[in-house]
Design a protein around this motif. Structure first.
Motif, PDB file in Angstrom:
ATOM      1  N   TYR A   1       0.810  -1.210   0.000  1.00 46.43           N
ATOM      2  CA  TYR A   1       0.000   0.000   0.000  1.00 46.43           C
ATOM      3  C   TYR A   1       0.845   1.262   0.000  1.00 46.43           C
ATOM      4  N   GLY A   2       2.131   1.139  -0.274  1.00 46.43           N
ATOM      5  CA  GLY A   2       2.976   2.328  -0.318  1.00 46.43           C
ATOM      6  C   GLY A   2       2.688   3.179  -1.542  1.00 46.43           C
ATOM      7  N   GLN A   3       3.308   4.359  -1.584  1.00 43.30           N
ATOM      8  CA  GLN A   3       3.099   5.266  -2.710  1.00 43.30           C
ATOM      9  C   GLN A   3       3.705   4.683  -3.973  1.00 43.30           C
ATOM     10  N   TRP A   4       2.914   4.649  -5.053  1.00 38.78           N
ATOM     11  CA  TRP A   4       3.379   4.162  -6.342  1.00 38.78           C
ATOM     12  C   TRP A   4       4.267   5.219  -6.972  1.00 38.78           C
ATOM     13  N   MET A   5       5.421   4.808  -7.484  1.00 37.53           N
ATOM     14  CA  MET A   5       6.385   5.764  -8.018  1.00 37.53           C
ATOM     15  C   MET A   5       5.907   6.330  -9.356  1.00 37.53           C
ATOM     16  N   GLY A   6       6.329   7.563  -9.631  1.00 41.18           N
ATOM     17  CA  GLY A   6       6.085   8.163 -10.927  1.00 41.18           C
ATOM     18  C   GLY A   6       4.827   9.007 -10.981  1.00 41.18           C
ATOM     19  N   TYR A   7       4.755   9.854 -12.010  1.00 33.61           N
ATOM     20  CA  TYR A   7       3.590  10.698 -12.228  1.00 33.61           C
ATOM     21  C   TYR A   7       2.520   9.978 -13.035  1.00 33.61           C
ATOM     22  N   VAL A   8       2.941   9.027 -13.857  1.00 38.14           N
ATOM     23  CA  VAL A   8       1.978   8.245 -14.631  1.00 38.14           C
ATOM     24  C   VAL A   8       2.038   6.800 -14.153  1.00 38.14           C
ATOM     25  N   ARG A   9       0.945   6.094 -14.421  1.00 35.11           N
ATOM     26  CA  ARG A   9       0.815   4.731 -13.915  1.00 35.11           C
ATOM     27  C   ARG A   9       0.137   3.858 -14.976  1.00 35.11           C
ATOM     28  N   PRO A  10       0.731   3.765 -16.177  1.00 35.43           N
ATOM     29  CA  PRO A  10       0.095   3.008 -17.260  1.00 35.43           C
ATOM     30  C   PRO A  10       0.058   1.519 -16.937  1.00 35.43           C
TER      31      PRO A  10
END
Length: 423
Positions: A402-411
């Motif tokens: 449940y940690g923060q997903w890296m990056g500005y986009v998440r394709p």
């Protein structure tokens, strides 16, 4: 039937704004004497209702909070910053007293409200484990029995004999949570402090809290802005808003109520006349809208939601090669993309444009949109900055992290694995 472990009745907490006391030691001592010896009311104290007294002001951080928790239940507390979540946890942890009301608890409480709670900076990690254990009411033999498990969980065995003042914030919180979770309290209280840890540590902490509640029968109170984690870990939720309970009950229903108020559903700007519309002598923007294709009925934009940016403007120029571009920024100003199309020949009058943002493209976060109008792909006619803003919520299925997903986009690009056979 499980017994009630925590019962809060009419919990209210009021704070004094500004200076405390009269500013004179003699007057403060006189007030103390009158209050303690003659049982008179302190003039620096409040009147019911938080009214002004002698130009002093008071504010209710909590007001009339009631709830109860049974053994083995996990309660998630959510709400905006300043809603009273941390104040409530401090009252439950017996750090501060409520102004009104009473909390009844049964069993030992272990709380982790901030990084390194209860640690002494000059002592080593090993020494702080024993001190924290004693504070929690554990005997030395019990701490020794759990010592190796605590150190292994924290992942800082190489630094266990180093003074904790030399620890990073991540090392602090690793050890603090390991102590709080492994010394077998009846009630475990955790604040948003877990956000300090890295992804692997967060996964371990959340798994440990889940085990403590579902398998060990301990009561867990968890405050977090990570709604996905709250939804997966907690059977009940409490939504605080400006110190009062806004909603309580089933976790999913409470979270949906909370999310529905987070966003301004009126993702549209519309102007009735050209003179009112933003723009200049070339362009007048009449209408901008963010159209959503929701995946769920709760009408919340999450990472799966497809978005359409639709805008309409009045072109003041006749026979002009015109193009429009859409710029998407994070709330802190980083540009995510700048998209446009080839210019078209436009006459004077109303022109409409659209831009599609597919689902499973943006990461969760806050964004705003700007629209640029350009002649011949080179001359800027008008730039409509920050015309719309919106929030994208997280969504995860069949995932234990449940940690923060890296990056500005998440394709949602596929990453395929292939197993080779060993002959």
């Amino acid at each position: 039937m499980s017994e009630i472990i925590i019962q809060a009745e009419n919990i209210s907490k009021m704070y004094h704004l500004g200076t405390i006391g009269s500013g004179s030691l003699r007057r403060d001592m006189q007030h103390w004497w009158d209050r303690k010896i003659f049982n008179k009311q302190d003039p620096n104290q409040y009147i019911m209702g938080g009214e002004k007294i002698d130009n002093n002001e008071f504010v209710w951080a909590l007001k009339n909070i009631d709830f109860e928790l049974k053994q083995g239940e996990a309660l998630g507390i959510i709400g905006h910053n300043g809603a009273g979540k941390s104040t409530l946890l401090k009252i439950l942890s017996r750090i501060i007293k409520p102004t009104e009301g009473i909390v009844r608890g049964r069993g030992r409480i272990s709380s982790l409200l901030e990084v390194g709670t209860g640690f002494h900076a000059d002592l080593t990690g090993r020494e702080n484990i024993f001190i924290s254990g004693h504070i929690l009411g554990m005997k030395k033999a019990e701490i020794q029995q759990k010592f190796d498990e605590i150190v292994d969980f924290s992942g800082i065995s190489a630094f266990i004999d180093t003074p904790v003042k030399r620890y990073s914030s991540g090392m602090y919180v690793r050890l603090a949570f390991a102590v709080a979770a492994h010394l077998e309290p009846d009630i475990l209280i955790i604040d948003e402090v877990l956000a300090v840890g890295d992804a692997d540590f967060q996964k371990k902490c959340l798994g440990k809290m889940n085990d403590a509640s579902s398998q060990s029968g301990r009561t867990v109170i968890f405050v977090s802005h990570n709604l996905q984690a709250v939804n997966n870990l907690c059977s009940k939720a409490l939504w605080l808003d400006k110190g009062s309970i806004r909603s309580r009950g089933n976790t999913k229903l409470v979270i949906n109520d909370y999310l529905n108020t987070l966003h301004n559903k009126n993702w549209i700007k519309q102007f009735s006349t050209i003179n009112e519309a933003p723009g200049n002598d070339f362009i007048r923007v009449l209408y901008v809208e963010l159209i959503t294709q929701f995946k769920d009925t709760n009408a919340v934009i999450d990472i799966r939601t497809s978005l359409t940016i639709k805008f309409r403007f009045y072109n003041e120029c006749n026979d002009i090669m015109l193009a429009a571009g859409v710029h998407l920024f994070t709330i802190s100003g980083e540009c995510i993309f700048d998209v446009s199309d080839d210019p078209i020949l436009c006459k004077k009058g109303i022109v409409e444009g659209t831009c599609e943002i597919p689902g499973n493209f943006l990461n969760n976060g806050s964004y705003y949109i700007s629209i640029i109008f350009v002649e011949n792909s080179s001359k800027q006619l008008y730039y409509y900055e920050e015309c719309l803003s919106f929030e994208v919520e997280d969504f995860r299925e069949n995932m234990n992290w449940y940690g923060q997903w890296m990056g500005y986009v998440r394709p949602k690009f596929p990453v395929k694995l292939k197993q080779f056979e060993i002959h």
